[in-house]
Design a protein around this motif. Structure first.
Motif, PDB file in Angstrom:
ATOM      1  N   ILE A  28       0.859  -1.174   0.000  1.00  0.00           N
ATOM      2  CA  ILE A  28       0.000   0.000   0.000  1.00  0.00           C
ATOM      3  C   ILE A  28       0.901   1.231   0.000  1.00  0.00           C
ATOM      4  CG2 ILE A  28      -0.217  -0.025   2.532  1.00  0.00           C
ATOM      5  CD1 ILE A  28      -3.129   1.069   2.091  1.00  0.00           C
ATOM      6  N   GLY A  29       0.533   2.217  -0.831  1.00  0.00           N
ATOM      7  CA  GLY A  29       1.335   3.431  -0.930  1.00  0.00           C
ATOM      8  C   GLY A  29       0.547   4.542  -1.582  1.00  0.00           C
ATOM      9  N   PHE A  30       1.242   5.629  -1.920  1.00  0.00           N
ATOM     10  CA  PHE A  30       0.591   6.819  -2.459  1.00  0.00           C
ATOM     11  C   PHE A  30       1.016   7.075  -3.899  1.00  0.00           C
ATOM     12  CE2 PHE A  30       0.623   7.555   2.097  1.00  0.00           C
ATOM     13  CZ  PHE A  30      -0.634   8.099   2.343  1.00  0.00           C
ATOM     14  N   LEU A  31       0.109   7.653  -4.679  1.00  0.00           N
ATOM     15  CA  LEU A  31       0.479   8.238  -5.958  1.00  0.00           C
ATOM     16  C   LEU A  31       1.031   9.632  -5.704  1.00  0.00           C
ATOM     17  CD1 LEU A  31      -2.607   7.352  -8.212  1.00  0.00           C
ATOM     18  CD2 LEU A  31      -0.478   6.057  -7.925  1.00  0.00           C
ATOM     19  N   ALA A  32       1.885  10.095  -6.598  1.00  0.00           N
ATOM     20  CA  ALA A  32       2.465  11.431  -6.433  1.00  0.00           C
ATOM     21  C   ALA A  32       1.383  12.497  -6.439  1.00  0.00           C
ATOM     22  CB  ALA A  32       3.487  11.700  -7.528  1.00  0.00           C
ATOM     23  N   GLU A  33       0.373  12.315  -7.284  1.00  0.00           N
ATOM     24  CA  GLU A  33      -0.743  13.259  -7.383  1.00  0.00           C
ATOM     25  C   GLU A  33      -2.047  12.474  -7.503  1.00  0.00           C
ATOM     26  OE1 GLU A  33      -0.561  16.461  -7.129  1.00  0.00           O
ATOM     27  OE2 GLU A  33       1.636  16.697  -7.230  1.00  0.00           O
ATOM     28  N   PRO A  34      -3.133  12.996  -6.941  1.00  0.00           N
ATOM     29  CA  PRO A  34      -4.430  12.322  -7.093  1.00  0.00           C
ATOM     30  C   PRO A  34      -4.823  12.234  -8.565  1.00  0.00           C
ATOM     31  CG  PRO A  34      -4.547  14.057  -5.436  1.00  0.00           C
ATOM     32  CD  PRO A  34      -3.248  14.235  -6.147  1.00  0.00           C
ATOM     33  N   GLN A  35      -5.509  11.158  -8.934  1.00  0.00           N
ATOM     34  CA  GLN A  35      -5.986  10.963 -10.301  1.00  0.00           C
ATOM     35  C   GLN A  35      -7.435  10.528 -10.267  1.00  0.00           C
ATOM     36  OE1 GLN A  35      -3.722   8.462 -12.965  1.00  0.00           O
ATOM     37  NE2 GLN A  35      -1.838   8.747 -11.803  1.00  0.00           N
ATOM     38  N   SER A  36      -8.103  10.701 -11.380  1.00  0.00           N
ATOM     39  CA  SER A  36      -9.425  10.113 -11.517  1.00  0.00           C
ATOM     40  C   SER A  36      -9.267   8.606 -11.654  1.00  0.00           C
ATOM     41  CB  SER A  36     -10.141  10.668 -12.757  1.00  0.00           C
ATOM     42  OG  SER A  36      -9.519  10.199 -13.942  1.00  0.00           O
ATOM     43  N   LEU A  37     -10.299   7.865 -11.316  1.00  0.00           N
ATOM     44  CA  LEU A  37     -10.238   6.414 -11.431  1.00  0.00           C
ATOM     45  C   LEU A  37     -10.034   5.999 -12.884  1.00  0.00           C
ATOM     46  CD1 LEU A  37     -10.458   3.609 -10.189  1.00  0.00           C
ATOM     47  CD2 LEU A  37     -12.958   3.780 -10.414  1.00  0.00           C
TER      48      LEU A  37
END
Length: 262
Positions: free
Chosen positions: A137-146
């Motif tokens: 489990i981790g993070f994307l650099a920036e939020p994205q749409s699905l």
């Protein structure tokens, strides 16, 4: 360069992908072969299939290393009446050993899920299920749409298609599990994931995820696990060089079993 036997190679693999990491129900390790036979070439594959066996024979491999166990259930006989047993017979007749690393390769460092996390560019990733080491489990650099993230997953994994369950969340904190990992969705939710990427998702599992507020992306069993093979091939080649073993490592070409129909 040293002459290396199947037994010595199996011991090195046991060290790199420890057998004790495998689930109790799993079957891993050396499945077939004479331990004193020299080995000069190995072939890595997800599955022991006819196309893979043909490549192993054509490349004159001394060992086939598969992710999914070549022998899973107890065998009461080995004949050509069963397709998997027929493949074992072909490999034995050509003197090709078989070694399998399954759930131990899923959770070992640099295993299936670590490589999948790297491919999807998750940041600050950690183990999802601390009890057995499965998932990440981790993070994307920036939020994205699905929709955008699903397209990225499809492209990065060279998947023929992906299916999506939309819980109405932006994608940023992502849980992943190569192969079949929908049983980890509660853990993903408990650790704040908005999206789970895995394979083999059933209808009611998708329903449970979406109505619990978790986006789910089914990228297929094969596409989520295949990336580990190239990574493992590189690590094996490096390790063989370090110990002065002259063993050639190849990765099989495997056709996707499930494909989109246009």
């Amino acid at each position: 360069m040293n002459t290396v036997t199947i037994g010595e190679l199996a011991e090195l693999l046991d060290e790199m992908i420890p057998l004790q990491l495998a689930e109790s129900w799993d079957n891993v390790g050396l499945m077939l072969g004479r331990r004193n036979k020299p080995v000069k070439r190995i072939l890595l594959a997800l599955d022991m299939t006819q196309e893979v066996v043909e490549q192993a024979i054509a490349k004159k491999a001394d060992m086939l290393l598969t992710h999914h166990p070549a022998i899973f259930r107890k065998l009461s006989n080995v004949t050509d009446a069963d397709w998997q047993q027929e493949l074992l017979l072909q490999l034995a007749e050509h003197g090709i050993a078989v070694y399998s690393a399954h759930t131990n390769l899923d959770c070992v460092a640099n295993g299936v899920n670590a490589v999948l996390s790297k491919r999807l560019r998750l940041q600050d990733d950690d183990v999802l299920d601390a009890s057995n080491g499965l998932g990440r489990i981790g993070f994307l650099a920036e939020p994205q749409s699905l929709q955008s993230f699903a397209q990225q997953v499809k492209r990065v994994l060279n998947a023929d298609y992906v299916t999506v369950g939309d819980a109405g969340k932006k994608v940023q904190r992502v849980a992943i599990c190569g192969g079949a990992g929908s049983d980890l969705l509660e853990l993903a939710l408990a650790q704040g994931a908005d999206t789970l990427v895995t394979g083999d998702v059933k209808y009611h599992e998708a329903q449970r995820a979406v109505f619990s507020g978790l986006n789910i992306i089914d990228a297929g069993h094969q596409p989520t696990e295949l990336p580990v093979l190239d990574d493992l091939a590189d690590r094996l080649s490096l390790r063989f060089s370090e110990v002065s073993w002259n063993i050639v490592v190849n990765v099989a070409q495997e056709t996707l079993l499930l494909k989109a129909v246009s």
